[in-house]
Design a protein around this motif. Sequence first.
Motif, short mmCIF file in Angstrom:
data_model
loop_
_atom_site.label_atom_id
_atom_site.label_comp_id
_atom_site.label_asym_id
_atom_site.label_seq_id
_atom_site.Cartn_x
_atom_site.Cartn_y
_atom_site.Cartn_z
N TYR A 190 45.81 -4.21 0.64
CA TYR A 190 44.46 -3.77 0.19
C TYR A 190 44.23 -2.42 0.00
O TYR A 190 43.47 -2.32 -1.12
N SER A 191 44.72 -1.50 0.49
CA SER A 191 44.50 -0.16 0.39
C SER A 191 45.00 0.29 -1.09
O SER A 191 44.44 1.30 -1.86
N ASP A 192 46.22 -0.10 -1.28
CA ASP A 192 46.80 0.25 -2.74
C ASP A 192 45.90 -0.43 -3.76
O ASP A 192 45.75 -0.14 -4.80
N MET A 193 45.52 -1.82 -3.55
CA MET A 193 44.67 -2.55 -4.58
C MET A 193 43.59 -2.01 -4.78
O MET A 193 42.97 -1.88 -6.02
N LEU A 194 42.91 -1.26 -3.79
CA LEU A 194 41.42 -0.64 -3.86
C LEU A 194 41.70 0.66 -4.69
O LEU A 194 41.06 0.84 -5.60
N ARG A 195 42.56 1.36 -4.29
CA ARG A 195 43.02 2.70 -5.17
C ARG A 195 43.45 2.29 -6.75
O ARG A 195 42.90 3.08 -7.46
N LEU A 196 44.04 1.12 -6.82
CA LEU A 196 44.47 0.87 -8.12
C LEU A 196 43.06 0.24 -8.89
O LEU A 196 42.74 0.77 -10.07
N ALA A 197 42.34 -0.46 -8.12
CA ALA A 197 41.21 -1.01 -8.98
C ALA A 197 40.21 0.13 -9.50
O ALA A 197 39.49 0.17 -10.30
N ARG A 198 39.90 1.30 -8.49
CA ARG A 198 39.09 2.30 -8.83
C ARG A 198 39.68 3.11 -9.95
O ARG A 198 39.03 3.85 -10.63
N TRP A 199 40.90 3.25 -9.98
CA TRP A 199 41.72 4.02 -11.13
C TRP A 199 41.40 3.54 -12.39
O TRP A 199 41.49 4.10 -13.60
N LEU A 200 41.81 2.23 -12.61
CA LEU A 200 41.73 1.55 -13.68
C LEU A 200 40.56 1.71 -14.65
O LEU A 200 39.43 1.54 -14.25
N ASP A 201 40.56 1.97 -15.91
CA ASP A 201 39.61 2.44 -16.85
C ASP A 201 39.71 1.80 -18.09
O ASP A 201 40.95 1.89 -18.78
N PRO A 202 38.84 1.09 -18.54
CA PRO A 202 38.87 0.09 -19.53
C PRO A 202 38.97 0.94 -20.89
O PRO A 202 39.82 0.47 -21.90
N SER A 203 38.80 2.10 -21.16
CA SER A 203 38.95 2.79 -22.05
C SER A 203 40.30 3.35 -22.48
O SER A 203 40.72 3.66 -23.38
N ALA A 204 40.96 3.22 -21.37
CA ALA A 204 42.39 3.75 -21.32
C ALA A 204 43.33 2.42 -21.62
O ALA A 204 44.77 2.58 -21.63
N GLN A 205 42.88 1.38 -21.86
CA GLN A 205 43.71 0.27 -22.02
C GLN A 205 44.72 -0.05 -21.22
O GLN A 205 46.02 0.10 -21.49
N PRO A 206 44.50 -0.14 -19.83
CA PRO A 206 45.54 -0.15 -18.82
C PRO A 206 46.61 -1.76 -18.99
O PRO A 206 46.21 -2.66 -19.49
N VAL A 207 47.75 -1.45 -18.63
CA VAL A 207 48.98 -2.32 -18.82
C VAL A 207 49.50 -2.35 -17.63
O VAL A 207 49.68 -1.29 -16.89
N LEU A 208 50.30 -3.66 -17.23
CA LEU A 208 51.34 -3.68 -16.14
C LEU A 208 52.65 -3.80 -16.91
O LEU A 208 52.79 -4.49 -17.83
N CYS A 209 53.45 -2.92 -16.50
CA CYS A 209 54.79 -2.97 -17.02
C CYS A 209 55.64 -3.27 -15.95
O CYS A 209 56.03 -2.60 -15.09
N GLN A 210 56.24 -4.75 -15.96
CA GLN A 210 57.12 -5.21 -14.79
C GLN A 210 58.59 -5.51 -15.46
O GLN A 210 58.63 -6.06 -16.16
N THR A 211 59.29 -4.71 -14.72
CA THR A 211 60.74 -4.40 -15.00
C THR A 211 61.57 -4.89 -14.16
O THR A 211 61.42 -4.96 -12.89
N VAL A 212 62.82 -5.19 -14.20
CA VAL A 212 64.04 -5.38 -13.63
C VAL A 212 64.99 -3.96 -13.84
O VAL A 212 65.20 -3.85 -15.13
N ALA A 213 65.58 -3.40 -12.69
CA ALA A 213 66.19 -2.28 -13.02
C ALA A 213 67.56 -2.37 -13.90
O ALA A 213 67.94 -1.55 -14.50
N ASP A 214 68.13 -3.59 -13.90
CA ASP A 214 69.19 -3.73 -14.93
C ASP A 214 68.73 -4.34 -16.14
O ASP A 214 69.73 -4.60 -16.88
N ASN A 215 67.40 -4.59 -16.32
CA ASN A 215 66.97 -4.92 -17.60
C ASN A 215 67.15 -3.70 -18.78
O ASN A 215 66.70 -2.74 -18.42
#
Length: 215
Positions: A190-215
């Motif tokens: 929860y503490s990490d989700m809260l920190r992330l939610a406060r950081w996210l800014d719609p003007s910065a068009q945030p994205v998730l980049c989810q990858t596999v190390a061998d990809n």
Amino acid sequence: MFDLAQLVPASRQCLQVVATDWSATCGQAQCLARGGDGWQSVGTAFPVMLGRHGLAWGRGVHGPAPSGVAEKQEGDGRAPVGVFAITALFGRAPNPAELGFRLPYHRVRPSLKAVDDPASRYYNQIVDSAALTPDWSSAEDMLRADARYDLGAVLACNTDPVLPGKGSCLFLHVWAAPGVPTAGCTAMAYSDMLRLARWLDPSAQPVLCQTVADN
């Protein structure tokens, strides 16, 4: 890693999640911000839990799956690999602005549902069941007895257009506990989700980049 400069040239915020391999049920997350010197780490890295069956190629802004790579399917228990816009937040807080949230916000309530029935016109949407005529046989309650949806974020996975059966209602949210995988979402303390939610800014068009190390 995906080429973010090409895929999302206007984005200035990224949550990067890296798993060790396609069967991994956990990963490491790091917030990144883009400035004049390119992408730079923001804060410290933190652990996340992934799908109970690992990962599969999701539908985002990154193009089709490479040959031989499994694609995300409804109910497969896999978290999506790819680049996905982070479009909204949800949670129990009645006044999200007081917490510093800036993205659009869904307050969870008994009528709020995440529709996962591929036959529904509302497939892969969060809807207020009190404001429409339900046509689904399966939907997830957004107001949960556990704490997993006390705070979360919505990913634009399998959108524009939505394809039936290619995955629905994939979120960032609070984990059940360290070491407990998800049904296909990316979960964290929860503490990490809260920190992330406060950081996210719609003007910065945030994205998730989810990858596999061998990809």
